[in-house]
Design an enzyme around this catalytic site. Structure first.
Site, mmCIF file in Angstrom:
data_model
loop_
_atom_site.group_PDB
_atom_site.id
_atom_site.type_symbol
_atom_site.label_atom_id
_atom_site.label_comp_id
_atom_site.label_asym_id
_atom_site.label_seq_id
_atom_site.Cartn_x
_atom_site.Cartn_y
_atom_site.Cartn_z
ATOM 1 N N SER A 291 19.693 -29.995 37.683
ATOM 2 C CA SER A 291 19.205 -28.520 38.528
ATOM 3 C C SER A 291 19.858 -27.766 38.691
ATOM 4 O O SER A 291 21.627 -27.774 38.764
ATOM 5 C CB SER A 291 18.604 -28.932 40.071
ATOM 6 O OG SER A 291 17.569 -28.664 39.792
ATOM 7 N N SER A 292 20.586 -26.304 38.272
ATOM 8 C CA SER A 292 21.498 -25.864 38.781
ATOM 9 C C SER A 292 22.891 -26.137 38.013
ATOM 10 O O SER A 292 22.614 -25.661 36.587
ATOM 11 C CB SER A 292 21.822 -24.771 39.864
ATOM 12 O OG SER A 292 22.498 -24.131 40.712
ATOM 13 N N SER A 293 24.115 -25.977 38.813
ATOM 14 C CA SER A 293 25.172 -26.871 37.907
ATOM 15 C C SER A 293 24.837 -27.357 36.496
ATOM 16 O O SER A 293 25.287 -28.083 36.056
ATOM 17 C CB SER A 293 26.324 -27.237 38.870
ATOM 18 O OG SER A 293 27.545 -27.566 38.164
#
Length: 293
Positions: free
Chosen positions: A137-139
């Site tokens: 998720s995200s990074s």
């Protein structure tokens, strides 16, 4: 402030009531670990040739927090897989998806340490090398894109939530909300599909084999990592897989989500989540279906 997830927002995300969760064990020595990553793993007992999921946390998080957030560790015994939850402790706990070291196969960056975790798990627990998956998720989604570009021969499939294309942050001073060049997260790097694909190929020059299949999700209301980054990921991987958009399916896999199918849908799909911000919630059932678990 530009960036992905702030440390404060991550702290709030993980301020959850304690719940029963499958136990994780720490592996202190798993091979070359040039950036000092931490490896926690859930290994259900009595598995024969299990699958493996490498699950990558967002900025400000940790492997143990991501295990709690996603629930992957709770399904390993039933679905016959081992789950690995790495942790990064540098640059606000973001994964390095910007440096030359990490954007290179065996370059002695974060990507090298993560690959060595997977190799250690395959050798130690007799993992089926045809069932090795990565998600984040995200990074963690950003690093997922990097991992399947740097180690396409190591992974079978990937899913990710609210990230950017492989090489998007190339040359940035860092990868965190504080250190990163905002141009990437803002979706302002305007490259064509062939140019995006070349950024991925540059991570593992000379590779001519197949790439892992990818399912990637993004929200239309994401103001931290703009939704244009979904288009850029899909442009990159459609070129690498040699497929083009063939169908758009509304309300798939749920109301308000729109699915984009490339080719026959076996190599690349994207999902745009209407009015969803940063990040799109993890849908483990969708992941398991994509992984064949």
């Amino acid at each position: 402030m530009h960036g992905f997830l702030t440390v404060g927002s991550i702290a709030g995300m993980f301020a959850l009531a304690a719940t029963a969760m499958a136990q994780l064990q720490n592996i202190p020595n798993f091979g070359n670990n040039p950036t000092g990553l931490k490896m926690d793993v859930n290994v259900p007992s009595n598995l024969q040739k299990p699958a493996l999921i490498l699950a990558l946390h967002p900025c400000g998080g940790s492997g143990q927090q991501y295990a709690q957030m996603t629930g992957y560790a709770n399904q390993g015994a039933q679905r016959k897989y081992i789950s690995v939850f790495p942790s990064s402790s540098r640059d606000f706990n973001c994964w390095d998806v910007a440096s030359a070291a990490s954007l290179k196969r065996d370059g002695n960056g974060d990507s090298t340490g993560l690959a060595n975790m997977v190799k250690y798990a395959i050798e130690t627990w007799n993992v089926d090398p045809k069932k090795v998956f990565v998600t984040g998720s995200s990074s963690g989604c950003m690093m997922t894109n990097v991992m399947i570009a740097a180690y396409p021969d190591l992974f079978t499939a990937a899913t990710c939530y609210s990230g950017v294309a492989a090489g998007c942050l190339k040359g940035s001073p860092g990868s965190s909300p504080i250190s990163a060049d905002p141009t990437c997260a803002n979706g302002q790097i305007n490259l064509g599909p062939a140019q995006w694909a070349q950024r991925a190929r540059d991570i593992y020059p000379g590779y001519s084999g197949a790439y892992p299949k990818l399912s990637t999700l993004h929200g239309t209301a994401d103001t931290l990592v703009r939704p244009a980054n979904l288009d850029q990921q899909l442009a990159q991987w459609s070129n690498l897989h040699g497929v083009s958009l063939t169908a758009t399916n509304p309300n798939t896999p749920q109301s308000g989500y729109s699915q984009r199918v490339y080719g026959d849908g076996s190599k690349l799909v994207g999902y745009l989540a209407q009015n969803v911000g940063h990040t799109v919630p993890v849908n483990s059932d969708l992941d398991y279906k994509w992984f064949g678990l």
